[in-house]
Design an enzyme around this catalytic site. Sequence first.
Site, PDB file in Angstrom:
ATOM      1  N   HIS A 381       3.299 -38.400  18.188  1.00 18.30           N
ATOM      2  CA  HIS A 381       3.192 -38.474  16.730  1.00 18.30           C
ATOM      3  C   HIS A 381       4.242 -37.542  16.138  1.00 18.30           C
ATOM      4  O   HIS A 381       4.133 -36.322  16.257  1.00 18.30           O
ATOM      5  CB  HIS A 381       1.790 -38.077  16.266  1.00 18.30           C
ATOM      6  CG  HIS A 381       0.729 -39.023  16.723  1.00 18.30           C
ATOM      7  ND1 HIS A 381      -0.569 -38.631  17.008  1.00 18.30           N
ATOM      8  CD2 HIS A 381       0.763 -40.361  16.949  1.00 18.30           C
ATOM      9  CE1 HIS A 381      -1.277 -39.672  17.381  1.00 18.30           C
ATOM     10  NE2 HIS A 381      -0.490 -40.740  17.359  1.00 18.30           N
ATOM     11  N   GLU A 384       3.541 -34.242  14.052  1.00 23.18           N
ATOM     12  CA  GLU A 384       2.770 -33.151  14.657  1.00 23.18           C
ATOM     13  C   GLU A 384       3.732 -32.204  15.373  1.00 23.18           C
ATOM     14  O   GLU A 384       3.771 -32.105  16.592  1.00 23.18           O
ATOM     15  CB  GLU A 384       1.712 -33.728  15.597  1.00 23.18           C
ATOM     16  CG  GLU A 384       0.692 -34.577  14.846  1.00 23.18           C
ATOM     17  CD  GLU A 384      -0.277 -35.316  15.756  1.00 23.18           C
ATOM     18  OE1 GLU A 384      -0.158 -35.170  16.992  1.00 23.18           O
ATOM     19  OE2 GLU A 384      -1.136 -36.046  15.235  1.00 23.18           O
ATOM     20  N   HIS A 477      -0.722 -32.435  20.976  1.00 24.88           N
ATOM     21  CA  HIS A 477      -0.859 -33.004  19.634  1.00 24.88           C
ATOM     22  C   HIS A 477      -1.100 -31.901  18.607  1.00 24.88           C
ATOM     23  O   HIS A 477      -1.316 -30.738  18.946  1.00 24.88           O
ATOM     24  CB  HIS A 477      -2.028 -33.984  19.578  1.00 24.88           C
ATOM     25  CG  HIS A 477      -1.754 -35.312  20.208  1.00 24.88           C
ATOM     26  ND1 HIS A 477      -1.511 -36.445  19.478  1.00 24.88           N
ATOM     27  CD2 HIS A 477      -1.674 -35.688  21.510  1.00 24.88           C
ATOM     28  CE1 HIS A 477      -1.306 -37.462  20.292  1.00 24.88           C
ATOM     29  NE2 HIS A 477      -1.401 -37.025  21.543  1.00 24.88           N
ATOM     30  N   GLU A 549      -4.983 -30.299  21.369  1.00 26.11           N
ATOM     31  CA  GLU A 549      -4.762 -30.344  19.924  1.00 26.11           C
ATOM     32  C   GLU A 549      -4.621 -28.935  19.374  1.00 26.11           C
ATOM     33  O   GLU A 549      -5.456 -28.071  19.638  1.00 26.11           O
ATOM     34  CB  GLU A 549      -5.940 -31.041  19.237  1.00 26.11           C
ATOM     35  CG  GLU A 549      -6.259 -32.433  19.760  1.00 26.11           C
ATOM     36  CD  GLU A 549      -5.549 -33.516  18.990  1.00 26.11           C
ATOM     37  OE1 GLU A 549      -4.872 -33.185  18.005  1.00 26.11           O
ATOM     38  OE2 GLU A 549      -5.680 -34.698  19.371  1.00 26.11           O
TER      39      GLU A 549
END
Length: 672
Positions: A381, A384, A477, A549
Amino acid sequence: KLLPIAKDSLALSEAHEWGYEKERLWSTRDEEGNSSDEKEIEPSTRRRSSNISLKDVNSRTTQLIFGMQGGKRVPKLKEPRSLYCVPRDIVHPRWPVGIESVCGKPDLTHAHCPPPFVEEFYKRPSGTNFRLLEKADTDKHEGNVVYQLPAMRFPFYTRSRPTAALEMSDFPADKCDDDVLRFESKFECGNLFRARKVGPYEYELELRWDYFTMKHTQWFYFRCSNTRAGPTYKFTIINLLKSGSLYNEGMKPLFYSEKNAKLKNLGWLRTGQNIHYYKNNIRRKDCKGERYQYSLTWQFQFPHNGDVGYFAHCYPYSYTDLQKDLLEIANDAVKSQYVKQRILCHSLGGNMVHLLTVTTPSTHLTEAKQKRAVVVTARVHPGETNSSYMMRGFINFITGPSPDAKVLRDNFVFKIVPMLNPDGVVVGNYRSSLAARDLNRNYKNPIKDAYPSIWSVKAMIRRMLTEREVVLYCDLHGHSRKMNVFMYGCENKDPSLRLQERVFPNMMGRNTSKFKYSSCRFKVQKKKEGTGRIVMWQQMGILNSFTMEATFAGYNNIHFNSRDLEDMGYHFCDTLLDYCDPDTSKVEHVLANLTRIVKAQYAAKLGKSIDDINDVSLEDLDISDLESSDGGSDSSVSDGPPKLPLLRKKCATLQSKKEKSTDCDSALIPLL
């Protein structure tokens, strides 16, 4: 004519890379270049054929290289350099057709310098009336447009062009006679579509949707010049889509001042006052029904007159930044001995997808085969960017001189893909690739022509599993709603392996306070079956398959800076050492502790005492409902086939899962 063909195995590919001599398979080709079936050639024939060709070929071609085998020089063809070799200089990115002009790279000389002080969260005054804010923004826009990007010529991706083929635009002047800010976002990672001046020092901003979509707005990064020190400016972004945001939890936007960098050696700083994130009255265009967009507003005072400033959602990290970091490693005489860089593939837009292999060169083939593998990827992504800083810290540590790093290199083969979606990074997308799809929803049945990086990573891991165990897979992420750093894993139903997938995350939580184990989730949701971690777990059988994350904000009311994010790469390596320690006492201790925690949670759910189920085995407990969903993105479900009309015919031939799986299983790509 006899041509050497390498065995399709990771161990032999690695052996070739480190300079081993190994057995070769040979195939014969006719005069038209058609290959016959591969067959083993007798050693005497192989030596005789080599000797015949050496005198004539050696003086007329540079495509043969020679190694010693059995006391004889054995020729082999060089691999095509353009397919795998990383250039020795920065390669400017390629841009999709429709973008006619770009500016140069912003001069952010102190971009990676964290501030020498703690940056606390913003504390909102009590009594804020969000209902009044909701009425403030409507689709009846007022004011003068002071900046707007030109519209794309095509509603879908067609082809790309190098930077040299585009018109190079100058940045707006730093200082002008009027008091109007000059905006710009036509540079790598930039994202600002339109700016309106609605008051003397008030601007209404619209972000650009991810290219060829009408959604995915969160990442912003733009330049503004002709600033005035003293007045309080107000900025409002009016077309955000997420219903919740960390901006309402105390997070501040990032600001970079060129004059601060030159005069005070300061880089990116968290700044802003009166920060609010709220639903507005502008209806969404990407879906039906009564759904509305959201606004982010903040006030700010520029520190200098005539300054050049940048605002961003998170610390920018561009495709060019990655190339600079990798070139630094390649030019290091020590690191280049155990770090091999290759081009895994080229993206849909023609940009390079880099692959790093990090391991200590083995002296014997059997020693190389005994090493287990660790696969780490990032930036699927593009918005990010915090994932790139975790990756940067991981690479810096694993290639560094510390004894722990050497132990890891001696015992593991690290396969690292630091930027899975370079196209999205270049154009400033938040979530999608140029195929207008989320790559992290297309691991299950990837189409090579539409998602080349996903197809190649999956094929690489599949081939690697035929030679060695992959002890851990982790995709890095960023997260827009939770604090701290945490992991998503995959709950194992095998009774003999219960809770094993929770050991590594639990160890991470013990090694650093920035990692919060209680935020980790292991429930496998059907809508996430296309993600990398679930596919690697389901299809590849990798037990430790994670998404790590990192929050966009911080922890304990303090913002993360770039160094905090890089430190997570070190803690990841430190935890890997603990997890794979030959002395299994740490793992056993963590498993015992996890068993007690899970039984306590299960007993609380049933309204019983833990003593009532203390003698019950974990195999007899259904722990899948003990945790909620992972609270992931709004765009959890795939949007369907890629938005590429030129590929529609091919997509039609891959309708069934079986056909798609066959297409992926036939992958044959270079591993090193």
